[in-house]
Design a protein around this motif. Structure first.
Motif, short mmCIF file in Angstrom:
data_model
loop_
_atom_site.label_atom_id
_atom_site.label_comp_id
_atom_site.label_asym_id
_atom_site.label_seq_id
_atom_site.Cartn_x
_atom_site.Cartn_y
_atom_site.Cartn_z
N GLU A 14 27.13 2.84 -6.80
CA GLU A 14 26.67 1.87 -7.29
C GLU A 14 27.44 0.91 -8.05
O GLU A 14 26.92 -0.18 -8.31
CB GLU A 14 25.51 2.36 -8.29
CG GLU A 14 24.41 3.19 -7.50
CD GLU A 14 23.71 2.58 -6.23
OE1 GLU A 14 23.43 1.24 -6.70
OE2 GLU A 14 23.79 2.97 -5.30
N LYS A 15 28.48 1.35 -8.51
CA LYS A 15 29.39 0.61 -9.36
C LYS A 15 29.80 -0.65 -8.54
O LYS A 15 30.32 -0.59 -7.43
CB LYS A 15 30.54 1.27 -9.80
CG LYS A 15 30.05 2.60 -11.17
CD LYS A 15 31.02 3.17 -11.68
CE LYS A 15 30.42 4.25 -12.65
NZ LYS A 15 31.44 5.17 -13.25
N ASP A 16 30.09 -1.55 -9.43
CA ASP A 16 30.59 -3.10 -8.66
C ASP A 16 31.97 -2.79 -8.01
O ASP A 16 32.19 -3.59 -7.07
CB ASP A 16 30.29 -4.10 -9.88
CG ASP A 16 28.87 -4.59 -9.94
OD1 ASP A 16 27.99 -4.31 -8.97
OD2 ASP A 16 28.74 -5.24 -10.79
N GLU A 17 32.72 -2.28 -9.14
CA GLU A 17 34.32 -2.38 -8.72
C GLU A 17 34.38 -1.55 -7.41
O GLU A 17 35.20 -1.85 -6.52
CB GLU A 17 35.04 -1.60 -9.59
CG GLU A 17 34.94 -2.00 -11.18
CD GLU A 17 33.84 -1.36 -11.99
OE1 GLU A 17 32.71 -1.05 -11.41
OE2 GLU A 17 34.21 -0.44 -12.93
N LYS B 199 32.05 -1.07 -4.85
CA LYS B 199 31.42 -1.85 -3.92
C LYS B 199 32.55 -2.85 -3.52
O LYS B 199 32.94 -3.10 -2.25
CB LYS B 199 29.98 -2.46 -4.25
CG LYS B 199 29.05 -1.63 -4.27
CD LYS B 199 27.76 -2.30 -4.50
CE LYS B 199 26.50 -1.49 -4.72
NZ LYS B 199 25.38 -2.21 -5.56
N LYS B 200 33.19 -3.55 -4.64
CA LYS B 200 34.07 -4.15 -4.00
C LYS B 200 35.46 -3.84 -3.34
O LYS B 200 35.67 -4.50 -2.24
CB LYS B 200 34.77 -5.04 -5.46
CG LYS B 200 34.85 -6.50 -5.15
CD LYS B 200 35.54 -7.10 -6.56
CE LYS B 200 34.36 -7.27 -7.82
NZ LYS B 200 34.88 -7.88 -8.83
#
Lengths: 260, 349
Positions: free
Chosen positions: A244-247, A249-250
């Motif tokens: 779920e974490k943005d980093e 996903k990026k």
């Protein structure tokens, strides 16, 4: 799999502390730290070139870290030779499976069975290496009484070669087993055969680190996941939370779809 | 067991391949080990008996000159087996002369300066020759392939120059007038016994679990290390074993020639064993013996042709390697264990 609450109480088996390694100008691993408790299954994931295999090589002594420490069972094993680390009970598989092609499959296990670790654990009496090797192969799913155990390792299908690699770790009676992309190149059917073997290891009280690209299969069995990107640990936690974490996903953007 | 091979020229060789099938007797003696007749027992027993019988009988029937050739072939057979052994542990040595020369000089020193008898100087030469070479090469055990080969190539040449420059150990004159063997029979049967012991010993060693570990180091040293085995320790052991038997040859030749000098480090002792092992067939040890007993007498036969000797010798080496790249022994063994026939290959569509 195992309850996280339960894991909290278990002692720390492996601590990696600020591990760094660079090759020339490339920072392959930069200040990675994590802890691993006994009987935990830790996944290490990350895009290609994020330093996963380098990290394994640093832990198992195949590379010497530029900075940082590796502590296993309370002992500082940083910079030890690979064979000494293996004798402590850390076994690993290699991403590239390289059996001894001319030998029958079971004979491939004679080398780990020759290890001083096996000798000392068995109190000097280990019996016939050939029959022990055949038993081990049965444990990893080589059908007993079938010819596959006796076939030259060079002619085995990929799935069996991966099992053979796993059997080498079992032969060493390792406590910590590091599997470097064990699932890669396996069909769904082959995976269905190999996942229960890992689950059985966990029941037996082993500790496992899995480097994986097959996230879906990994998340089903992993207790915790560390995500690497460009050599840095960018996230750590339960599989579902981590993704779920943005980093994360990026880092995985664009490559996630290809997985599983 | 007859080969049925359609004549190649006439029968339109559309698509065919050679099919090789193990003889039934081979399968029975390999895995199941159910031998049912004297004939089958002979099939298993004859090949290893050939070198034993030859090495026992040949010294009795050969004239003196060819006895010396036999002796020389036996020495090269042992050097080649040692090379083959080291190569199968992943250590390609270009310097068998190092082991040979050190062994020769140790025996020479023990004889010349300490006056030890032959039956002491040869075992001690073997032991210390092996030890000295192992210690010398310890720092380069980490190197693999060409780097290890280069160092082994250079060391004997360096020793030669050191002895020349310093005049130590007799300098360019060497040590002369050393003790000889009591009689030529002991000479011949000693080296014959050593050939057989080395041959069967190595063959047995390499199929044992210890031998598998050694081979594993050549094929995949990382995998062996991650099995908790110290590959440098095993390599050092292998180096000692391989070095010691070469050192034995050196010590032995010292007493045969009653002389030890700079030629003990000659390049011949490094290069010829490799040619022998390659022509005979690598990885089998029997190939090394076969190769030595072909090449050394061949070289002697060619003495008759004078100046062309080296050319013909080189050409025959090339011939062997081009025609039988697998090595003579592999070829003979294949013919012995398998029969072949041509079979048609059905078109795939």
């Amino acid at each position: 799999m195992a309850d996280n609450q339960q894991n909290r109480e278990k002692p720390i088996l492996l601590r990696v502390d600020g591990l760094s390694k660079s090759f020339g100008g490339v920072h392959a691993v930069v200040g990675v730290s994590f802890e691993l408790r006994r009987n935990e299954l830790l996944g290490i994931i990350g895009p290609n070139g994020s330093g996963k295999t380098t990290l394994v090589n640093l832990i198992t002594g195949f590379l010497r870290p530029d900075a940082g420490r590796v502590i296993y069972g309370g002992r500082d094993i940083t910079g030890w030779m690979p064979y000494r680390i293996a004798r402590l009970g850390i076994a690993r598989t290699f991403q590239m499976v390289k059996p001894f092609p001319a030998l029958p499959a079971f004979k491939n296990l004679v080398i780990p069975l020759f290890s001083p670790r096996v000798k000392s654990l068995a109190g000097g009496r280990y019996g016939d290496r050939d029959s022990v090797a055949k038993d081990l192969l049965e444990d990893v799913g080589f059908e007993r009484e079938s010819s596959v155990t006796y076939k030259a390792a060079g002619s085995l299908p990929h799935g069996y070669l991966k099992r053979l690699e796993l059997a080498k770790c079992l032969a060493l009676r390792a406590d910590l087993i590091i599997l470097d992309e064990l699932f890669s190149g396996l069909s769904i059917a082959e995976l269905a055969g190999i996942v229960p073997i890992i689950e059985k290891l966990m029941v037996e009280g082993k500790t496992v680190i899995m480097i994986e690209h097959r996230l879906r299969e990994l998340f089903r069995i992993a207790d915790r996941v560390v995500v690497l990107n460009f050599g840095r640990a960018i996230a750590e936690g339960k599989p579902a939370e981590v993704m779920e974490k943005d980093e994360v996903k990026k880092a995985y953007l664009g490559s996630e779809e290809e997985e599983g | 067991m007859q080969q049925t091979m359609p004549t190649a020229a006439g029968a339109a060789p559309a698509r065919r391949r050679k099919e090789r099938i193990d003889r039934g007797i081979k399968a029975r003696s390999d895995d199941v080990f159910a031998l049912t007749s004297y004939r089958e027992m002979l099939y298993v027993a004859i090949p290893p008996a050939i070198p034993v019988v030859l090495l026992l009988v040949l010294p009795l029937i050969l004239p003196i000159y060819w006895q010396k050739v036999l002796l020389s072939a036996a020495v090269f057979a042992v050097l080649a087996m040692s090379w083959d052994f080291l190569a199968s542990v992943g250590m390609v040595s270009l310097g068998q002369a190092l082991f040979f020369g050190v062994g020769a000089y140790v025996a020479g020193i023990l004889d010349h300066y300490l006056g030890l008898p032959v039956w002491l100087s040869i075992p001690l030469g073997t032991l210390f020759g092996g030890l000295i070479c192992t210690v010398l090469l310890l720092p380069v055990l980490r190197l693999r392939g060409i780097y290890f080969a280069m160092v082994t190539l250079v060391l004997p040449l360096m020793f030669e120059r050191i002895i020349e420059a310093t005049g130590l150990l007799g300098g360019t004159e060497g040590l002369t007038g050393l003790t000889s063997f009591p009689n030529p029979w002991i000479e011949l049967y000693l080296i014959g016994t050593v050939v057989l012991l080395t041959l069967f010993g190595f063959r047995r060693l390499m199929t044992s679990d210890y031998g598998l570990v050694l081979k594993g180091i050549r094929d995949n040293d990382r995998s062996v290390m991650s099995a908790g085995l110290n590959i440098y320790w095993y390599k050092a052991q292998a180096l000692f074993i391989g070095g010691a038997i070469c050192a034995f040859c050196g010590a032995y030749m010292t007493h045969v020639q009653m002389f030890v000098g700079m030629p003990a480090f000659a390049l011949d002792y490094s290069i010829l064993p490799i040619a022998t092992a390659v022509v005979g067939g690598m990885g089998t040890f029997a190939g090394s013996v076969l190769g030595a007993f072909l090449l050394v007498p061949l070289s002697e036969f060619l003495r008759g042709v004078g100046g062309w000797r080296t050319v013909l010798y080189a050409l025959s080496l090339v011939g062997f390697i081009v025609l039988l790249p697998e090595g003579i022994f592999h070829y003979v063994r294949r013919k012995y264990h398998q029969f072949e026939r041509w079979v048609g290959v059905e078109a795939s569509s």
